[in-house]
Design a protein around this motif. Structure first.
Motif, PDB file in Angstrom:
ATOM      1  N   GLN A  57      18.549  -8.426  14.762  1.00  0.00           N
ATOM      2  CA  GLN A  57      17.515  -9.100  14.393  1.00  0.00           C
ATOM      3  C   GLN A  57      16.438  -8.330  13.542  1.00  0.00           C
ATOM      4  N   VAL A  58      16.234  -7.164  13.815  1.00  0.00           N
ATOM      5  CA  VAL A  58      15.336  -6.304  13.195  1.00  0.00           C
ATOM      6  C   VAL A  58      15.967  -6.016  11.843  1.00  0.00           C
ATOM      7  N   GLY A  59      17.166  -5.787  11.655  1.00  0.00           N
ATOM      8  CA  GLY A  59      18.102  -5.527  10.635  1.00  0.00           C
ATOM      9  C   GLY A  59      17.815  -6.682   9.452  1.00  0.00           C
ATOM     10  N   ALA A  60      18.027  -7.629  10.093  1.00  0.00           N
ATOM     11  CA  ALA A  60      17.956  -9.070   9.056  1.00  0.00           C
ATOM     12  C   ALA A  60      16.554  -9.211   8.722  1.00  0.00           C
ATOM     13  N   TRP A  61      15.521  -8.813   9.627  1.00  0.00           N
ATOM     14  CA  TRP A  61      14.048  -8.949   8.908  1.00  0.00           C
ATOM     15  C   TRP A  61      13.771  -7.830   8.175  1.00  0.00           C
ATOM     16  N   LEU A  62      14.311  -6.820   8.324  1.00  0.00           N
ATOM     17  CA  LEU A  62      14.078  -5.758   7.187  1.00  0.00           C
ATOM     18  C   LEU A  62      14.768  -6.041   5.832  1.00  0.00           C
ATOM     19  N   ALA A  63      15.919  -6.756   6.034  1.00  0.00           N
ATOM     20  CA  ALA A  63      16.678  -6.991   4.732  1.00  0.00           C
ATOM     21  C   ALA A  63      15.840  -8.312   3.766  1.00  0.00           C
ATOM     22  N   ASN A  64      15.361  -8.913   4.691  1.00  0.00           N
ATOM     23  CA  ASN A  64      14.944 -10.396   4.057  1.00  0.00           C
ATOM     24  C   ASN A  64      13.320 -10.120   3.804  1.00  0.00           C
ATOM     25  N   HIS A  65      12.613  -9.115   4.089  1.00  0.00           N
ATOM     26  CA  HIS A  65      11.079  -9.034   3.844  1.00  0.00           C
ATOM     27  C   HIS A  65      10.859  -7.939   3.098  1.00  0.00           C
ATOM     28  N   ARG A  66      11.402  -7.524   2.059  1.00  0.00           N
ATOM     29  CA  ARG A  66      11.217  -6.531   1.483  1.00  0.00           C
ATOM     30  C   ARG A  66       9.982  -6.619   0.523  1.00  0.00           C
ATOM     31  N   PHE A  67       9.636  -7.820   0.041  1.00  0.00           N
ATOM     32  CA  PHE A  67       8.622  -8.196  -0.885  1.00  0.00           C
ATOM     33  C   PHE A  67       7.771  -9.148   0.032  1.00  0.00           C
ATOM     34  N   CYS A  68       6.576  -9.169  -0.507  1.00  0.00           N
ATOM     35  CA  CYS A  68       5.425 -10.084   0.092  1.00  0.00           C
ATOM     36  C   CYS A  68       5.869 -11.375  -0.148  1.00  0.00           C
ATOM     37  N   GLY A  69       5.763 -12.244   0.890  1.00  0.00           N
ATOM     38  CA  GLY A  69       6.050 -13.710   0.764  1.00  0.00           C
ATOM     39  C   GLY A  69       4.696 -14.502   0.176  1.00  0.00           C
ATOM     40  N   ARG A  70       3.643 -13.627   0.048  1.00  0.00           N
ATOM     41  CA  ARG A  70       2.425 -14.364  -0.544  1.00  0.00           C
ATOM     42  C   ARG A  70       2.399 -14.074  -2.074  1.00  0.00           C
ATOM     43  N   CYS A  71       2.487 -12.551  -2.462  1.00  0.00           N
ATOM     44  CA  CYS A  71       2.248 -12.375  -4.103  1.00  0.00           C
ATOM     45  C   CYS A  71       3.487 -11.691  -4.645  1.00  0.00           C
ATOM     46  N   GLY A  72       4.403 -11.674  -3.632  1.00  0.00           N
ATOM     47  CA  GLY A  72       5.684 -11.247  -4.266  1.00  0.00           C
ATOM     48  C   GLY A  72       5.677  -9.543  -4.671  1.00  0.00           C
ATOM     49  N   VAL A  73       4.793  -8.654  -4.256  1.00  0.00           N
ATOM     50  CA  VAL A  73       5.124  -7.404  -4.730  1.00  0.00           C
ATOM     51  C   VAL A  73       5.818  -6.672  -3.631  1.00  0.00           C
ATOM     52  N   PRO A  74       6.426  -5.356  -3.675  1.00  0.00           N
ATOM     53  CA  PRO A  74       7.121  -4.687  -2.505  1.00  0.00           C
ATOM     54  C   PRO A  74       6.099  -4.558  -1.601  1.00  0.00           C
ATOM     55  N   ALA A  75       6.832  -4.806  -0.302  1.00  0.00           N
ATOM     56  CA  ALA A  75       6.071  -4.718   1.097  1.00  0.00           C
ATOM     57  C   ALA A  75       6.241  -3.136   1.618  1.00  0.00           C
ATOM     58  N   SER A  76       5.392  -2.598   2.524  1.00  0.00           N
ATOM     59  CA  SER A  76       5.604  -1.180   2.883  1.00  0.00           C
ATOM     60  C   SER A  76       5.890  -1.509   4.513  1.00  0.00           C
ATOM     61  N   ARG A  77       6.944  -0.612   4.858  1.00  0.00           N
ATOM     62  CA  ARG A  77       7.366  -0.936   6.362  1.00  0.00           C
ATOM     63  C   ARG A  77       6.219  -0.042   7.145  1.00  0.00           C
ATOM     64  N   LEU A  78       5.595  -0.665   8.374  1.00  0.00           N
ATOM     65  CA  LEU A  78       4.786   0.162   9.182  1.00  0.00           C
ATOM     66  C   LEU A  78       5.490   0.693  10.220  1.00  0.00           C
ATOM     67  N   ASN A  79       5.334   1.927  10.752  1.00  0.00           N
ATOM     68  CA  ASN A  79       6.219   2.489  11.792  1.00  0.00           C
ATOM     69  C   ASN A  79       5.763   2.409  13.207  1.00  0.00           C
ATOM     70  N   HIS A  80       4.365   2.060  13.409  1.00  0.00           N
ATOM     71  CA  HIS A  80       3.898   1.696  14.790  1.00  0.00           C
ATOM     72  C   HIS A  80       4.050   0.561  15.288  1.00  0.00           C
ATOM     73  N   GLU A  81       4.486  -0.386  14.600  1.00  0.00           N
ATOM     74  CA  GLU A  81       5.099  -1.636  14.889  1.00  0.00           C
ATOM     75  C   GLU A  81       6.170  -2.364  14.155  1.00  0.00           C
ATOM     76  N   PHE A  82       6.788  -3.455  14.484  1.00  0.00           N
ATOM     77  CA  PHE A  82       7.507  -4.033  13.639  1.00  0.00           C
ATOM     78  C   PHE A  82       6.786  -5.137  12.870  1.00  0.00           C
ATOM     79  N   ALA A  83       6.438  -4.331  11.426  1.00  0.00           N
ATOM     80  CA  ALA A  83       5.562  -5.109  10.714  1.00  0.00           C
ATOM     81  C   ALA A  83       5.608  -4.771   9.096  1.00  0.00           C
TER      82      ALA A  83
END
Length: 268
Positions: free
Chosen positions: A100-126
């Motif tokens: 489930q975490v792998g599917a989330w990482l693959a499908n949310h590489r870009f911001c769903g609001r403005c479309g720019v690349p998103a950054s992964r946070l290490n202190h939580e799944f976000a």
């Protein structure tokens, strides 16, 4: 034993390798690879028997360390269902979390609001967007799954996607603004035209195909007259506990619902 705490400060640990929804098989015939150093691409995942575990998605264009590269040369890759059929039930939480975490990482590489690349946070799944501040978390889709009974009889149905001869319990996604109990009534009526009487909650199961949470129920039908919808299911029928079709796999909550009912009938 899985501990749901991210090993944020760890720089090394066990690895689970994921590629296109499949997990690689390690030398010990589990999805865990030996302890090694982690680079920035590794997603801290959890603790497994007090060892830190990270998830690494392997893309076609991604280079790997020499150790991993040699391990992957003749590696076998299995999908989630194959792993769950192969390993004891105690592994289910780890497999489900990784998929489930792998599917989330693959499908949310870009911001769903403005479309720019998103950054992964290490202190939580976000995944965080530095441009607009939007943050998203792993998607979990709640579903109901219910075994409809009438006395001893079980109502089982089959999807066109099932193996030949296999039947299972009824299931469906919970719609916006709907309670789980309302979803049970709606799905059963939509798929087989039945009204329900007594209903009780059983338990839940994470279902990583790709990100469902199954909420299990038992429900007693008000009658035995069914009307098949012919869209989501291809057939449905009442079965006696003594004459059953091919059932869903043992690791599934649908099978647990069925086996629980059969045990109750046997006990009288």
């Amino acid at each position: 034993m899985l501990r749901r705490e991210l090993p944020m400060s760890e720089k090394s640990g066990r690895l689970i390798l994921l590629s296109q929804g499949r997990l690689a098989m390690g030398r010990d015939e589990t999805p865990l690879f030996p302890h090694c150093s982690w680079d920035a691409d590794v997603q801290p995942l959890c603790w497994w028997h007090d060892e830190p575990v990270g998830l690494l998605s392997i893309d076609a264009d991604k280079t790997t360390s020499d150790i991993l590269h040699s391990s992957l040369q003749h590696c076998e890759w299995l999908d989630g269902r194959a792993w769950m059929a192969r390993l004891p039930e105690s592994w289910f939480p780890l497999l489900s979390t990784a998929l489930q975490v792998g599917a989330w990482l693959a499908n949310h590489r870009f911001c769903g609001r403005c479309g720019v690349p998103a950054s992964r946070l290490n202190h939580e799944f976000a995944m965080h967007c530095d441009s607009c501040g939007h943050r998203n978390y792993p998607r979990i889709s709640p579903c109901i799954i219910t075994l409809v009974t009438h006395g001893e009889s079980l109502l089982l149905a089959r999807s066109p996607r099932f193996r030949p001869g296999q039947y299972s319990t009824l299931a469906g996604f919970i719609e916006p603004g709907e309670s789980a109990e309302e979803a049970v009534h709606r799905e059963v009526y939509e798929e087989v035209g039945l009204f329900l009487g007594e209903m009780r909650y059983f338990r839940s199961q994470a279902w990583p195909f790709p990100h469902a949470l199954m909420l299990g129920y038992f429900a007693e039908a008000a009658s035995r007259r069914i009307r098949i919808d012919q869209h989501e299911i291809s057939d449905a029928a009442w079965f006696s506990p003594r004459t059953l079709p091919r059932l869903p796999p043992p690791y599934s909550i649908s099978r647990a619902l069925i086996e629980t009912h059969l045990a109750k009938v046997k006990e009288g």
